[in-house]
Write a protein that holds these residues in place. Structure first.
Motif, PDB file in Angstrom:
ATOM      1  N   ASN B 224       0.843  -1.295  -0.025  1.00  9.10           N
ATOM      2  CA  ASN B 224       0.020   0.148   0.256  1.00  9.10           C
ATOM      3  C   ASN B 224       1.005   1.577   0.163  1.00  9.10           C
ATOM      4  O   ASN B 224       0.602   2.241  -0.582  1.00  9.10           O
ATOM      5  CB  ASN B 224      -0.920   0.094   1.253  1.00  9.10           C
ATOM      6  CG  ASN B 224      -2.102  -0.906   0.906  1.00  9.10           C
ATOM      7  OD1 ASN B 224      -2.616  -1.447  -0.070  1.00  9.10           O
ATOM      8  ND2 ASN B 224      -2.515  -1.605   2.060  1.00  9.10           N
ATOM      9  N   ILE B 227       2.118   1.991  -3.404  1.00 10.80           N
ATOM     10  CA  ILE B 227       0.943   2.241  -4.292  1.00 10.80           C
ATOM     11  C   ILE B 227       0.847   3.884  -4.358  1.00 10.80           C
ATOM     12  O   ILE B 227       0.982   4.684  -4.856  1.00 10.80           O
ATOM     13  CB  ILE B 227      -0.573   1.682  -4.236  1.00 10.80           C
ATOM     14  CG1 ILE B 227      -0.223   0.378  -4.692  1.00 10.80           C
ATOM     15  CG2 ILE B 227      -1.396   2.398  -4.890  1.00 10.80           C
ATOM     16  CD1 ILE B 227      -1.413  -0.750  -4.132  1.00 10.80           C
ATOM     17  N   SER B 297      -6.478   4.561  -2.853  1.00 12.84           N
ATOM     18  CA  SER B 297      -5.421   3.787  -2.211  1.00 12.84           C
ATOM     19  C   SER B 297      -4.706   4.161  -0.934  1.00 12.84           C
ATOM     20  O   SER B 297      -4.441   3.346  -0.159  1.00 12.84           O
ATOM     21  CB  SER B 297      -4.237   3.554  -3.328  1.00 12.84           C
ATOM     22  OG  SER B 297      -3.904   4.955  -3.667  1.00 12.84           O
ATOM     23  N   LYS B 300      -7.254   2.778   1.591  1.00 13.26           N
ATOM     24  CA  LYS B 300      -6.831   1.274   1.962  1.00 13.26           C
ATOM     25  C   LYS B 300      -5.282   1.153   2.637  1.00 13.26           C
ATOM     26  O   LYS B 300      -5.422   0.421   3.583  1.00 13.26           O
ATOM     27  CB  LYS B 300      -6.373   0.667   0.367  1.00 13.26           C
ATOM     28  CG  LYS B 300      -7.617  -0.034  -0.005  1.00 13.26           C
ATOM     29  CD  LYS B 300      -7.205  -0.993  -1.325  1.00 13.26           C
ATOM     30  CE  LYS B 300      -8.438  -1.280  -2.025  1.00 13.26           C
ATOM     31  NZ  LYS B 300      -7.961  -2.101  -3.391  1.00 13.26           N
TER      32      LYS B 300
END
Lengths: 431, 301
Positions: B224, B227, B297, B300
């Motif tokens: 993550n 990202i 993202s 997340k």
């Protein structure tokens, strides 16, 4: 209680002094005239300090405030500022298509009515010079200087190697070859085209010499018919001359990646024996420790349609914003900048080729390059403005881009002109 | 009592709403003045033809500016360059940043702070100053890069590092990577330091050490963070302006043109403000999409 009284007294005193000071502010009558100019000129601060002092002698209520900007940033910021409400009252510009566009858009003030008033610019500069700022018969600027360009060379190097100053373009090519023959690592003529305008100045002169100013006029102002616009084969020939210069070894490798400042330093440090540089360069070379240079004009192109007595000249000076709150005073300040004494100071402090030469003979210790520039400009039979100032913005950009392409050999002269013609046709259609 | 409680609760709830609204108002005012109104102005302007010097003379062209963009060779060059920069930035900044972060996290025992500081330092220098310094390094006449390349017996590009249309964009990328890799390294390092040592201990028992542990343990665990790093880099790559403007102004021959510099060229040099607005709207749509991806993202992560 005493404390409260003390505080109350202080508050009264504060309020009284506040209003008193406000009264002073409102009763004093001062006008700020803001001038925008390019930064980095030698002697600029001293000139504007003097301008402020001298102007106060005739108009004590006027404060002249100078704001300066770096060359490239200025071109953008002045357009934005003139559209807003916080722009300058008086501003610098080059006189050509850029200044004409501002006039046509109503952003620059028509200063024709202020020409012949007391202290008006008409008293100091010639009508011919004023007319370089004219749009539809109205005057929009006060030229205070002009810049020209010359080959500057190192006479000691030329003498030591028995080299002659070139009279024709072919002589110039041979000169480059001769210098390379002496030492192949010597760059005869350093060209710093990373900002694209350096070669643009060269092609300006080549177009004049090869195509001729009479033949270029209709193309440059886009008044030629669509069938004829930029179709003269001499334009291709002019570009070919750039290729010839490169093939003769005149320039260093990678001119498109070389900054103009560096090439000036190459000449000033006598690494290179000549450079094509503006009238602002003499002071720069001198500042870098080289003053024993000499000069020659851009050579004649034998068989070309343009005369060798015509030179490169870009008049520049001050315009007045159409949004100024004080049009009369702003125009008067712009005029005052070219008054006899201030023109003399501009020449002495900033090395300007003054638009008002009345007191030029009174200059104390003029440099040899200043004398040469002034006399040679006066001797010329005609002048051409530089393409990146003269041409419509899109055509100008096309010429700048094609200069890069020609030097990189990514376009042939014919392809370059095909591209420029296409852009010119589109620009003409959009007019 | 219950009724009173409910009244008190609903009163405090409405009070909270009022307070929240009051607190939001200044931000909304600033956003409206500096973001929403200019954005709407840009969208409206994109349907007109006008220039900075003809602000009172707007000519309706409908979708003409957008159609023009599709037919404009240099718009596609600029867009392509933006994607090249995205790709190169991800590889150079996130890729190298990840490797450096891994080395600093587990590869070396001493001097972590010193190395981290040295690698991060370029990030605090202004992009314009960085570009000016690297301009001297890349100079074909006096630049140190030419001297180094020549000293090891290699030839230098005859058109110069920034004068050759085929390599100039990559040279700018190298400079951008030099400046921004440190930031990516610190971001990823923070992610790495959140990975429990116990996971590595367990992996070691299973035989996963070194590169294997990095590939099978570290990377999935910081997925993550990676990202987010990729999205930050991507958005930065679409916003890029200073590097290109100082280095080449989009040249040579428009080879390094990106959307940011091309919009500037059209608006302020070629005086096509309406067209520049249309290009800005296209850039805005791309940025909004990327921003939405980033937001998604980040949540997340």
């Amino acid at each position: 209680m005493n404390f409260l009284k003390f505080i109350t007294k202080k508050i009264y005193l504060f309020i009284f002094s506040f209003f008193l000071s406000f009264g002073f502010i409102t009763t004093s009558y001062a006008i700020d005239i803001t001038i925008w100019d390019l930064s980095g000129r030698n002697g600029q601060d001293e000139f504007y300090d003097n301008l402020n002092k001298e102007y106060k002698k005739i108009n004590p209520d006027v404060n002249i405030i100078l704001q300066t900007f770096e060359n490239e940033a200025y071109k953008t910021q002045i357009q934005v500022a003139l559209n807003g409400n916080d722009g300058p009252d008086v501003f610098f510009n080059w006189f050509g298509e850029d200044s004409a566009r501002l006039a046509r858009a109503g952003l620059a003030l028509d200063i024709t009515p202020y020409a012949n008033v007391e202290g008006g610019y008409g008293n100091y500069i010639s009508e011919g010079l004023s007319n370089t700022t004219a749009v539809n018969g109205k005057i929009y600027g006060v030229p205070n200087t002009s810049v020209s360009k010359y080959f500057h060379y190192d006479p000691a190097f030329f003498e030591a190697n028995s080299l002659a100053v070139p009279k024709t373009f072919d002589d110039l090519l041979n000169l480059c070859r001769d210098i390379r023959a002496i030492d192949s690592s010597i760059v005869p003529w350093p060209l710093g085209n990373s900002e694209r305008w350096k070669l643009n100045h060269v092609i300006t002169m080549l177009n004049q010499r090869v195509v001729g100013e009479e033949n270029t006029a209709a193309d440059y102002n886009l008044s030629a018919s669509e069938d004829e616009l930029f179709t003269n084969p001499a334009y291709v020939e002019a570009w070919q001359k750039v290729v010839d210069l490169q093939d003769a070894g005149c320039f260093q490798d990678a001119p498109n990646a070389t900054h103009p400042d560096l090439t000036r330093s190459m000449f000033a440090s006598q690494i290179s024996p000549m450079i094509y540089c503006g009238t602002w360069c003499g002071g720069i070379f001198n500042g870098e420790g080289f003053s024993d240079f000499s000069y020659f004009r851009f050579p004649e192109v034998v068989g070309g349609a343009g005369a060798a007595t015509v030179g490169f000249l870009v008049p520049s000076g001050m315009m007045v914003s159409a949004k100024t709150a004080h049009p009369e005073i702003a125009a008067h300040v712009a005029s005052f900048m070219v008054s006899d004494d201030m023109a003399l100071q501009a020449a002495e402090l900033m090395g300007f080729m003054p638009s008002n030469p009345t007191k030029i003979g009174e200059m104390s210790n003029p440099t040899h390059w200043f004398n040469f520039y002034v006399n040679d400009i006066a001797d010329k039979t005609g002048h051409v403005n530089v393409l990146d100032v003269l041409l419509e913005a899109n055509v100008s950009n096309a010429y700048l881009d094609m200069g890069t392409e020609i030097l990189n050999r990514t376009k042939t002269p014919q392809e370059a002109m095909d591209f420029i013609r296409q852009v010119a046709l589109e620009a003409k259609a959009a007019m | 009592m219950n009724k009173n409680n409910t009244q008190i609760n609903s009163f405090s709830l409405s009070n909270d709403k009022v307070s929240a609204t009051i607190l939001l108002v200044p931000a909304l005012i600033f956003c409206t003045i500096f973001i929403f109104i200019p954005a709407i102005g840009t969208i409206v302007g994109s349907f007109y033809s006008y220039s900075l010097t003809s602000m009172n003379n707007w000519k309706w062209v409908g979708f003409g500016n957008y159609v023009k963009a599709t037919q404009d060779e240099y718009f596609w060059v600029a867009l392509k360059n933006n994607f090249i920069i995205v790709f190169a930035s991800i590889v150079l900044q996130v890729g190298v940043g990840t490797i450096l972060a891994a080395i600093l996290d587990r590869g070396i025992k001493y001097g972590r702070v010193i190395f981290r500081t040295i690698i991060f330092t370029p990030m605090v220098i202004s992009s314009v100053a960085v570009s000016l310094i690297w301009l001297i390094i890349y100079d074909p006449n006096v630049g140190i890069l030419n001297a180094i390349v020549k000293s090891i017996g290699l030839s230098t590009p005859s058109k110069g590092w920034l004068g050759d249309p085929n390599i100039s964009i990559w040279m700018i990328m190298i400079t951008a990577a030099w400046q921004n890799t440190g930031f990516m390294m610190v971001l990823i390092l923070a992610g790495l330091q959140g990975v429990s040592k116990e996971v590595y201990d367990a992996a070691e028992i299973d035989g996963a050490t070194g590169v294997k542990a990095f590939w099978y343990i570290t990377l999935p665990m910081i997925r993550n963070v990676l990202i987010v790093a990729i999205l930050i880099t991507t958005i930065g790559a679409f916003k890029v302006f200073e590097f290109i403007f100082v280095f080449t102004q989009g040249g040579p021959s428009n080879a390094t043109q990106v959307l940011g510099t091309y919009i500037y060229l059209q608006a302020f040099n070629l005086l096509h403000m309406g067209y520049a607005n249309a290009l800005s709207v296209i850039l805005l749509i791309i940025a909004l999409f990327l921003g939405w991806l980033q937001l998604k993202s980040s949540r997340k992560a």
